[in-house]
Design an enzyme around this catalytic site. Structure first.
Site, PDB file in Angstrom:
ATOM      1  N   ASP A  68      50.224  22.159  25.338  1.00 29.72           N
ATOM      2  CA  ASP A  68      51.048  20.989  25.036  1.00 29.72           C
ATOM      3  C   ASP A  68      52.447  21.059  25.664  1.00 29.72           C
ATOM      4  O   ASP A  68      52.955  22.128  26.004  1.00 29.72           O
ATOM      5  CB  ASP A  68      51.227  20.867  23.520  1.00 29.72           C
ATOM      6  CG  ASP A  68      50.010  20.304  22.828  1.00 29.72           C
ATOM      7  OD1 ASP A  68      48.933  20.267  23.453  1.00 29.72           O
ATOM      8  OD2 ASP A  68      50.132  19.915  21.653  1.00 29.72           O
ATOM      9  N   HIS A 215      51.180  26.208  24.172  1.00 28.25           N
ATOM     10  CA  HIS A 215      52.187  25.380  24.834  1.00 28.25           C
ATOM     11  C   HIS A 215      52.581  25.949  26.195  1.00 28.25           C
ATOM     12  O   HIS A 215      52.836  27.143  26.316  1.00 28.25           O
ATOM     13  CB  HIS A 215      53.436  25.269  23.954  1.00 28.25           C
ATOM     14  CG  HIS A 215      53.207  24.542  22.675  1.00 28.25           C
ATOM     15  ND1 HIS A 215      52.537  25.098  21.607  1.00 28.25           N
ATOM     16  CD2 HIS A 215      53.536  23.276  22.290  1.00 28.25           C
ATOM     17  CE1 HIS A 215      52.469  24.218  20.615  1.00 28.25           C
ATOM     18  NE2 HIS A 215      53.069  23.105  21.006  1.00 28.25           N
TER      19      HIS A 215
END
Length: 247
Positions: A68, A215
């Site tokens: 992400d 992430h």
């Protein structure tokens, strides 16, 4: 015994009540239909499921890796590791980040990975935003990511910032051809808890068919890269193959 006049009066009264009730019901139905039409649009034919995907697309001992908040300074290192272990992953991108780093978006696609809409600028909590703002966050991000990726770019999923899904933003996503994407393993690497903590959480929580949330953007992701360097060979040794989320 009632006389004929009384009977006629009773029949007329009953008929009047029935007509009044009929008009009342018709009016209520019209109002309900109007309210429904004003509050929601029809889902397009062939649209993806509105249910949140919490599993890989393939069965068996598979895992779907998702990243992400990128693309960003650490995306290239993540891509290098994925290429080393022949892993296909999904990148949930911020529209503004994609627009600022089109070369990375193109590399993600060239390496065989997939893209996910993660809004224009990651607003939280998303569900409290006005409807028009939520529409913009989803649809504009899709356009920005598509433009950065170039012709033929396809985006299959939508992930709400912080997992803040609601019936409203899920409906908006589905109307734009995107399936809501969740996860089953969250090592909270965004908070930089330490490499050992990230690795331990993934090892403890991973199950066949799971979706791992990590992430590649949103800050210093050196811990994520270091954890990934340990996790990819471990997953391989455990017999996992790498898949995409269900779409």
């Amino acid at each position: 015994m009632q006389n004929s006049s009384s009977v006629r009066l009773l029949r007329r009264a009953a008929l009047g009540c029935a007509v009044a009730l009929s008009f009342a019901l018709a009016g209520a139905g019209t109002s309900a239909s109007a309210a429904t039409g004003a509050g929601a649009q029809a889902v397009p034919v062939g649209a993806p499921s509105a249910s949140i995907a919490h599993s890989a697309a393939t069965y068996g001992r598979t895992v779907a890796l998702t990243f992400d908040d990128g693309p960003g300074p650490f995306t290239g290192q993540v891509l290098d590791l994925l290429a080393q272990y022949h892993v296909q992953a999904t990148f949930c991108q911020i529209g503004n980040q994609a627009a600022a780093n089109p070369a990375l978006v193109k590399r993600i696609l060239a390496d065989g990975h997939r893209l996910c809409d993660h809004t224009v600028d990651h607003p939280q909590p998303m569900r409290t935003l006005p409807h028009a703002t939520q529409v913009h966050e989803i649809t504009a991000a899709k356009e920005m990511i598509s433009k950065a990726g170039g012709p033929g770019t396809r985006i299959r999923w939508f992930r709400a910032p912080g997992g803040d899904f609601s019936p409203e933003n899920r409906r908006i996503a589905v109307q734009d051809g995107l399936r809501p994407l969740g996860w089953t393993v969250d090592p909270r690497d965004w908070s930089r808890p330490g490499v050992a903590s990230i690795v331990a959480t993934v090892k403890r929580e991973l199950r066949p068919g799971g979706i791992v949330l990590m992430h590649d953007g949103g800050g210093n992701r050196s811990q994520t890269v270091a954890a990934l360097r340990e996790l990819l060979p471990w997953m391989t040794r455990q017999g996992y193959s790498f898949s995409l989320p269900a779409s």
